[in-house]
Scaffold this motif. Sequence first.
Motif, mmCIF file in Angstrom:
data_model
loop_
_atom_site.group_PDB
_atom_site.id
_atom_site.type_symbol
_atom_site.label_atom_id
_atom_site.label_comp_id
_atom_site.label_asym_id
_atom_site.label_seq_id
_atom_site.Cartn_x
_atom_site.Cartn_y
_atom_site.Cartn_z
ATOM 1 N N ASP A 73 56.187 74.228 42.178
ATOM 2 C CA ASP A 73 54.915 74.963 42.197
ATOM 3 C C ASP A 73 53.957 74.364 41.171
ATOM 4 O OD1 ASP A 73 55.801 76.689 44.124
ATOM 5 O OD2 ASP A 73 56.573 78.159 42.683
ATOM 6 N N PHE A 102 46.612 64.693 37.964
ATOM 7 C CA PHE A 102 45.545 65.601 37.533
ATOM 8 C C PHE A 102 44.223 64.967 37.911
ATOM 9 C CE2 PHE A 102 42.383 67.404 34.784
ATOM 10 C CZ PHE A 102 42.792 68.700 34.513
ATOM 11 N N GLU A 216 53.567 47.503 50.983
ATOM 12 C CA GLU A 216 54.562 47.067 49.996
ATOM 13 C C GLU A 216 53.939 47.168 48.579
ATOM 14 O OE1 GLU A 216 56.699 44.560 47.573
ATOM 15 O OE2 GLU A 216 54.899 43.684 48.481
ATOM 16 N N ILE A 217 54.773 47.461 47.577
ATOM 17 C CA ILE A 217 54.269 47.772 46.227
ATOM 18 C C ILE A 217 53.284 46.710 45.692
ATOM 19 C CG2 ILE A 217 54.932 48.129 43.790
ATOM 20 C CD1 ILE A 217 57.530 49.419 44.771
HETATM 21 P P1 AP5 Z 1 54.225 64.801 39.209
HETATM 22 O O1 AP5 Z 1 55.151 64.185 38.250
HETATM 23 O O2 AP5 Z 1 52.778 64.467 39.147
HETATM 24 O O3 AP5 Z 1 54.853 64.578 40.654
HETATM 25 P P2 AP5 Z 1 54.239 64.260 42.078
HETATM 26 O O4 AP5 Z 1 52.760 64.352 42.241
HETATM 27 O O5 AP5 Z 1 55.042 65.104 42.983
HETATM 28 O O6 AP5 Z 1 54.480 62.741 42.245
HETATM 29 P P3 AP5 Z 1 55.797 61.924 41.957
HETATM 30 O O7 AP5 Z 1 55.868 61.589 40.507
HETATM 31 O O8 AP5 Z 1 56.963 62.575 42.593
HETATM 32 O O9 AP5 Z 1 55.496 60.625 42.817
HETATM 33 P P4 AP5 Z 1 54.597 59.350 42.503
HETATM 34 O O10 AP5 Z 1 53.406 59.379 43.415
HETATM 35 O O11 AP5 Z 1 54.353 59.168 41.052
HETATM 36 O O12 AP5 Z 1 55.559 58.221 43.058
HETATM 37 P P5 AP5 Z 1 56.423 57.098 42.293
HETATM 38 O O13 AP5 Z 1 55.529 56.023 41.770
HETATM 39 O O14 AP5 Z 1 57.419 57.696 41.372
HETATM 40 O O15 AP5 Z 1 54.298 66.419 39.092
HETATM 41 C C1 AP5 Z 1 55.538 67.079 39.012
HETATM 42 C C2 AP5 Z 1 55.303 68.577 38.863
HETATM 43 O O16 AP5 Z 1 54.597 68.866 37.642
HETATM 44 C C3 AP5 Z 1 54.443 69.249 39.953
HETATM 45 O O17 AP5 Z 1 55.234 69.577 41.094
HETATM 46 C C4 AP5 Z 1 53.933 70.493 39.208
HETATM 47 O O18 AP5 Z 1 54.942 71.477 39.117
HETATM 48 C C5 AP5 Z 1 53.674 69.950 37.809
HETATM 49 N N1 AP5 Z 1 52.304 69.427 37.616
HETATM 50 C C6 AP5 Z 1 51.964 68.128 37.307
HETATM 51 N N2 AP5 Z 1 50.641 67.996 37.220
HETATM 52 C C7 AP5 Z 1 50.101 69.211 37.464
HETATM 53 C C8 AP5 Z 1 48.775 69.693 37.548
HETATM 54 N N3 AP5 Z 1 47.717 68.877 37.355
HETATM 55 N N4 AP5 Z 1 48.579 71.019 37.850
HETATM 56 C C9 AP5 Z 1 49.622 71.853 38.050
HETATM 57 N N5 AP5 Z 1 50.918 71.454 37.999
HETATM 58 C C10 AP5 Z 1 51.158 70.140 37.701
HETATM 59 O O19 AP5 Z 1 57.176 56.477 43.575
HETATM 60 C C11 AP5 Z 1 58.129 57.249 44.289
HETATM 61 C C12 AP5 Z 1 59.329 56.369 44.680
HETATM 62 O O20 AP5 Z 1 58.910 55.438 45.691
HETATM 63 C C13 AP5 Z 1 59.905 55.526 43.532
HETATM 64 O O21 AP5 Z 1 61.293 55.406 43.717
HETATM 65 C C14 AP5 Z 1 59.200 54.148 43.700
HETATM 66 O O22 AP5 Z 1 60.002 53.102 43.217
HETATM 67 C C15 AP5 Z 1 59.026 54.081 45.210
HETATM 68 N N6 AP5 Z 1 57.781 53.431 45.645
HETATM 69 C C16 AP5 Z 1 56.559 53.535 45.065
HETATM 70 N N7 AP5 Z 1 55.625 52.851 45.771
HETATM 71 C C17 AP5 Z 1 56.293 52.324 46.858
HETATM 72 C C18 AP5 Z 1 55.891 51.511 47.958
HETATM 73 N N8 AP5 Z 1 54.602 51.118 48.113
HETATM 74 N N9 AP5 Z 1 56.830 51.158 48.879
HETATM 75 C C19 AP5 Z 1 58.120 51.559 48.741
HETATM 76 N N10 AP5 Z 1 58.581 52.308 47.704
HETATM 77 C C20 AP5 Z 1 57.670 52.694 46.773
#
Ligand code: AP5
Length: 231
Positions: A73, A102, A216-217
Amino acid sequence: MKDSSKKEDSREGDDTMNIVLLGPPGAGKGTQAKRISNRFGIPHISTGDMLREAISSKSELGKKVATIVEKGDLVTDELMIQLVRDRISKDDASKGFILDGFPRTTVQAKSLRNMLKEKEDKIDSAVLIDVSEEVVVERISSRRVCPNCGKVYNLLSLKPENDCICDECGSELIQRDDDKPETVRDRYEVYINNTKEVIKFYRSQGKLKTFDGAKEIDDLSKSIISYLESL
Ligand code: AP5
Ligand code: MG
Protein backbone atom coordinates in the motif's frame (compact mmCIF):
# COMPACT_ATOMS: atom_id res chain seq x y z
CA MET A 1 22.28 31.16 -13.03
CA LYS A 2 18.61 30.74 -13.72
CA ASP A 3 17.12 32.95 -16.39
CA SER A 4 13.43 33.63 -15.96
CA SER A 5 13.17 34.92 -19.54
CA LYS A 6 13.68 31.37 -20.90
CA LYS A 7 10.61 29.32 -21.62
CA GLU A 8 9.42 27.06 -18.78
CA ASP A 9 10.46 23.74 -20.40
CA SER A 10 13.94 24.73 -21.54
CA ARG A 11 17.04 23.80 -19.49
CA GLU A 12 19.11 26.48 -21.23
CA GLY A 13 20.66 28.66 -18.54
CA ASP A 14 19.46 26.23 -15.88
CA ASP A 15 22.17 24.90 -13.56
CA THR A 16 20.23 21.96 -12.12
CA MET A 17 18.86 18.75 -13.59
CA ASN A 18 15.77 17.53 -11.75
CA ILE A 19 14.24 14.34 -13.08
CA VAL A 20 11.39 12.14 -11.87
CA LEU A 21 11.22 8.50 -12.95
CA LEU A 22 7.75 7.01 -13.22
CA GLY A 23 6.68 3.45 -13.96
CA PRO A 24 5.09 0.37 -12.44
CA PRO A 25 6.78 -1.86 -9.87
CA GLY A 26 9.57 -3.79 -11.57
CA ALA A 27 9.68 -1.45 -14.59
CA GLY A 28 13.40 -0.90 -14.07
CA LYS A 29 13.29 2.52 -12.37
CA GLY A 30 16.04 1.69 -9.86
CA THR A 31 18.20 0.01 -12.52
CA GLN A 32 18.00 2.98 -14.89
CA ALA A 33 18.21 5.61 -12.12
CA LYS A 34 21.65 4.30 -11.08
CA ARG A 35 22.95 4.67 -14.63
CA ILE A 36 21.49 8.17 -15.03
CA SER A 37 22.95 9.15 -11.67
CA ASN A 38 26.43 7.97 -12.76
CA ARG A 39 26.19 9.74 -16.10
CA PHE A 40 25.03 13.14 -14.78
CA GLY A 41 26.58 13.12 -11.29
CA ILE A 42 23.27 13.73 -9.52
CA PRO A 43 22.00 11.57 -6.64
CA HIS A 44 19.56 8.71 -7.14
CA ILE A 45 16.82 9.25 -4.55
CA SER A 46 14.62 6.17 -4.19
CA THR A 47 11.81 6.63 -1.67
CA GLY A 48 11.33 2.84 -1.59
CA ASP A 49 15.02 2.31 -0.68
CA MET A 50 14.75 5.03 2.00
CA LEU A 51 11.69 3.34 3.53
CA ARG A 52 13.31 -0.13 3.44
CA GLU A 53 16.41 1.28 5.17
CA ALA A 54 14.18 2.85 7.85
CA ILE A 55 12.40 -0.49 8.30
CA SER A 56 15.59 -2.52 8.64
CA SER A 57 17.10 -0.04 11.12
CA LYS A 58 13.82 -0.10 13.12
CA SER A 59 13.71 3.70 13.28
CA GLU A 60 10.49 5.51 14.31
CA LEU A 61 9.65 6.02 10.64
CA GLY A 62 10.44 2.35 9.92
CA LYS A 63 8.05 1.14 12.64
CA LYS A 64 5.27 3.36 11.26
CA VAL A 65 5.57 2.17 7.67
CA ALA A 66 6.66 -1.50 7.89
CA THR A 67 3.21 -3.09 7.52
CA ILE A 68 2.11 -0.67 4.81
CA VAL A 69 5.20 -1.31 2.65
CA GLU A 70 5.05 -5.08 3.11
CA LYS A 71 1.44 -5.10 1.87
CA GLY A 72 2.29 -2.85 -1.09
CA ASP A 73 0.00 0.00 0.00
CA LEU A 74 1.02 3.65 -0.17
CA VAL A 75 2.59 5.41 2.79
CA THR A 76 0.79 8.69 3.64
CA ASP A 77 1.48 11.75 1.51
CA GLU A 78 2.42 13.73 4.61
CA LEU A 79 5.24 11.36 5.61
CA MET A 80 6.53 10.98 2.06
CA ILE A 81 6.55 14.72 1.37
CA GLN A 82 8.52 15.42 4.53
CA LEU A 83 11.02 12.67 3.66
CA VAL A 84 11.60 14.05 0.17
CA ARG A 85 11.70 17.69 1.29
CA ASP A 86 14.51 16.81 3.73
CA ARG A 87 16.39 14.68 1.23
CA ILE A 88 16.42 17.13 -1.68
CA SER A 89 17.62 19.94 0.56
CA LYS A 90 20.88 18.05 1.25
CA ASP A 91 24.09 19.39 -0.32
CA ASP A 92 24.55 16.51 -2.75
CA ALA A 93 21.24 17.44 -4.43
CA SER A 94 22.21 21.07 -5.05
CA LYS A 95 22.87 20.34 -8.75
CA GLY A 96 19.74 18.23 -9.13
CA PHE A 97 18.44 14.74 -8.49
CA ILE A 98 16.76 11.75 -9.96
CA LEU A 99 13.68 10.83 -7.99
CA ASP A 100 12.61 7.17 -8.20
CA GLY A 101 9.21 6.25 -6.70
CA PHE A 102 8.10 9.82 -5.93
CA PRO A 103 5.69 11.41 -6.69
CA ARG A 104 3.09 8.64 -6.66
CA THR A 105 0.00 10.82 -6.10
CA THR A 106 -1.06 14.23 -7.40
CA VAL A 107 -0.77 15.63 -3.89
CA GLN A 108 2.90 14.57 -3.88
CA ALA A 109 3.45 15.93 -7.42
CA LYS A 110 1.99 19.34 -6.57
CA SER A 111 3.87 19.50 -3.35
CA LEU A 112 7.16 18.72 -5.15
CA ARG A 113 6.40 21.50 -7.64
CA ASN A 114 5.85 23.93 -4.77
CA MET A 115 9.02 22.90 -2.90
CA LEU A 116 11.04 23.54 -6.06
CA LYS A 117 9.22 26.81 -6.80
CA GLU A 118 10.37 28.10 -3.41
CA LYS A 119 13.94 27.66 -4.71
CA GLU A 120 13.04 29.09 -8.16
CA ASP A 121 13.59 25.62 -9.55
CA LYS A 122 11.45 23.02 -11.35
CA ILE A 123 11.23 19.45 -12.61
CA ASP A 124 12.91 19.27 -16.01
CA SER A 125 11.40 16.00 -17.17
CA ALA A 126 9.23 13.10 -16.03
CA VAL A 127 10.55 9.90 -17.58
CA LEU A 128 7.96 7.14 -17.73
CA ILE A 129 9.25 3.57 -18.13
CA ASP A 130 6.24 1.69 -19.39
CA VAL A 131 5.82 -2.11 -19.10
CA SER A 132 2.90 -4.51 -18.96
CA GLU A 133 1.69 -6.34 -15.85
CA GLU A 134 2.96 -9.68 -17.26
CA VAL A 135 6.50 -8.35 -17.65
CA VAL A 136 6.36 -6.86 -14.15
CA VAL A 137 5.34 -10.13 -12.50
CA GLU A 138 8.05 -12.08 -14.32
CA ARG A 139 10.80 -9.55 -13.55
CA ILE A 140 9.92 -9.20 -9.90
CA SER A 141 9.72 -12.94 -9.27
CA SER A 142 13.30 -13.27 -10.54
CA ARG A 143 14.67 -10.15 -8.79
CA ARG A 144 17.26 -10.70 -6.07
CA VAL A 145 18.78 -7.91 -3.98
CA CYS A 146 21.82 -7.60 -1.79
CA PRO A 147 20.76 -6.61 1.75
CA ASN A 148 24.25 -5.27 2.40
CA CYS A 149 25.24 -3.07 -0.57
CA GLY A 150 21.81 -2.75 -2.24
CA LYS A 151 22.87 -4.12 -5.66
CA VAL A 152 19.90 -5.41 -7.65
CA TYR A 153 20.12 -8.57 -9.80
CA ASN A 154 17.78 -10.58 -11.92
CA LEU A 155 18.07 -14.34 -12.30
CA LEU A 156 16.96 -14.05 -15.95
CA SER A 157 18.34 -10.75 -17.25
CA LEU A 158 21.09 -9.58 -14.87
CA LYS A 159 22.53 -12.70 -13.31
CA PRO A 160 25.02 -12.71 -10.46
CA GLU A 161 27.99 -15.08 -10.90
CA ASN A 162 26.39 -17.30 -8.28
CA ASP A 163 22.57 -17.22 -7.91
CA CYS A 164 22.73 -16.70 -4.13
CA ILE A 165 25.74 -14.40 -3.62
CA CYS A 166 26.38 -10.71 -4.33
CA ASP A 167 29.21 -10.21 -6.89
CA GLU A 168 30.23 -6.96 -5.19
CA CYS A 169 30.34 -7.78 -1.49
CA GLY A 170 29.78 -11.53 -1.14
CA SER A 171 26.60 -11.23 0.97
CA GLU A 172 23.75 -13.68 0.53
CA LEU A 173 21.09 -12.34 -1.87
CA ILE A 174 17.47 -12.08 -0.74
CA GLN A 175 13.99 -11.39 -2.15
CA ARG A 176 12.23 -8.21 -1.01
CA ASP A 177 9.38 -8.77 1.48
CA ASP A 178 6.94 -7.09 -0.92
CA ASP A 179 8.00 -9.24 -3.89
CA LYS A 180 5.58 -12.13 -3.23
CA PRO A 181 3.47 -12.71 -6.40
CA GLU A 182 0.15 -11.77 -4.73
CA THR A 183 1.65 -8.52 -3.34
CA VAL A 184 3.14 -7.67 -6.73
CA ARG A 185 -0.34 -7.77 -8.34
CA ASP A 186 -1.65 -5.49 -5.55
CA ARG A 187 1.25 -3.08 -6.05
CA TYR A 188 0.55 -2.97 -9.77
CA GLU A 189 -3.09 -2.09 -9.08
CA VAL A 190 -2.11 0.59 -6.56
CA TYR A 191 0.22 2.00 -9.23
CA ILE A 192 -2.48 2.07 -11.92
CA ASN A 193 -5.05 3.67 -9.58
CA ASN A 194 -2.80 6.41 -8.25
CA THR A 195 -0.14 7.17 -10.79
CA LYS A 196 -2.32 7.77 -13.85
CA GLU A 197 -3.18 11.21 -12.44
CA VAL A 198 0.52 11.92 -11.89
CA ILE A 199 1.21 10.97 -15.50
CA LYS A 200 -1.56 13.35 -16.64
CA PHE A 201 -0.10 16.08 -14.43
CA TYR A 202 3.29 15.94 -16.19
CA ARG A 203 1.81 15.35 -19.64
CA SER A 204 -0.30 18.50 -19.34
CA GLN A 205 2.90 20.48 -18.69
CA GLY A 206 4.66 18.94 -21.72
CA LYS A 207 7.22 17.26 -19.45
CA LEU A 208 6.32 13.60 -19.89
CA LYS A 209 8.60 11.38 -21.98
CA THR A 210 7.63 7.70 -22.32
CA PHE A 211 10.07 4.84 -22.98
CA ASP A 212 9.36 1.20 -23.77
CA GLY A 213 10.53 -0.61 -20.63
CA ALA A 214 10.40 -4.01 -22.36
CA LYS A 215 13.64 -3.13 -24.15
CA GLU A 216 16.92 -4.65 -23.05
CA ILE A 217 18.56 -2.82 -20.09
CA ASP A 218 21.53 -1.31 -22.02
CA ASP A 219 19.41 -0.19 -24.99
CA LEU A 220 16.94 1.49 -22.68
CA SER A 221 19.74 3.30 -20.80
CA LYS A 222 21.14 4.61 -24.09
CA SER A 223 17.74 5.96 -25.17
CA ILE A 224 16.98 7.61 -21.82
CA ILE A 225 20.44 9.12 -21.42
CA SER A 226 20.55 10.53 -24.94
CA TYR A 227 17.13 12.08 -24.41
CA LEU A 228 18.27 13.67 -21.13
CA GLU A 229 21.45 14.95 -22.80
CA SER A 230 19.27 16.72 -25.35
CA LEU A 231 17.29 18.68 -22.76
P1 AP5 B 1 9.52 1.16 -4.54
O1 AP5 B 1 10.76 0.67 -3.94
O2 AP5 B 1 9.52 2.49 -5.22
O3 AP5 B 1 8.96 0.00 -5.47
P2 AP5 B 1 8.23 -0.04 -6.87
O4 AP5 B 1 7.76 1.25 -7.45
O5 AP5 B 1 7.21 -1.08 -6.69
O6 AP5 B 1 9.36 -0.43 -7.86
P3 AP5 B 1 10.44 -1.57 -7.70
O7 AP5 B 1 11.58 -1.07 -6.88
O8 AP5 B 1 9.80 -2.84 -7.33
O9 AP5 B 1 10.88 -1.72 -9.22
P4 AP5 B 1 11.87 -0.86 -10.12
O10 AP5 B 1 11.05 -0.14 -11.16
O11 AP5 B 1 12.82 -0.06 -9.31
O12 AP5 B 1 12.61 -2.04 -10.88
P5 AP5 B 1 14.12 -2.59 -10.75
O13 AP5 B 1 15.08 -1.63 -11.37
O14 AP5 B 1 14.41 -3.09 -9.38
O15 AP5 B 1 8.35 1.25 -3.42
C1 AP5 B 1 8.14 0.20 -2.52
C2 AP5 B 1 7.02 0.57 -1.55
O16 AP5 B 1 7.38 1.72 -0.77
C3 AP5 B 1 5.67 0.96 -2.19
O17 AP5 B 1 4.90 -0.20 -2.50
C4 AP5 B 1 5.05 1.81 -1.07
O18 AP5 B 1 4.55 0.99 -0.04
C5 AP5 B 1 6.25 2.57 -0.53
N1 AP5 B 1 6.48 3.86 -1.21
C6 AP5 B 1 7.61 4.21 -1.93
N2 AP5 B 1 7.49 5.45 -2.42
C7 AP5 B 1 6.29 5.92 -2.01
C8 AP5 B 1 5.59 7.13 -2.24
N3 AP5 B 1 6.12 8.12 -2.99
N4 AP5 B 1 4.34 7.28 -1.68
C9 AP5 B 1 3.79 6.30 -0.93
N5 AP5 B 1 4.40 5.11 -0.69
C10 AP5 B 1 5.64 4.92 -1.22
O19 AP5 B 1 13.99 -3.83 -11.76
C11 AP5 B 1 13.16 -4.94 -11.44
C12 AP5 B 1 13.86 -6.25 -11.84
O20 AP5 B 1 13.89 -6.34 -13.27
C13 AP5 B 1 15.32 -6.37 -11.37
O21 AP5 B 1 15.59 -7.72 -11.08
C14 AP5 B 1 16.14 -5.89 -12.60
O22 AP5 B 1 17.41 -6.49 -12.64
C15 AP5 B 1 15.26 -6.34 -13.75
N6 AP5 B 1 15.24 -5.42 -14.90
C16 AP5 B 1 15.26 -4.07 -14.86
N7 AP5 B 1 15.17 -3.54 -16.11
C17 AP5 B 1 15.07 -4.62 -16.96
C18 AP5 B 1 14.96 -4.75 -18.37
N8 AP5 B 1 14.91 -3.67 -19.18
N9 AP5 B 1 14.88 -6.01 -18.90
C19 AP5 B 1 14.92 -7.10 -18.10
N10 AP5 B 1 15.05 -7.06 -16.75
C20 AP5 B 1 15.12 -5.82 -16.18
MG1 MG C 1 13.14 0.18 -7.26
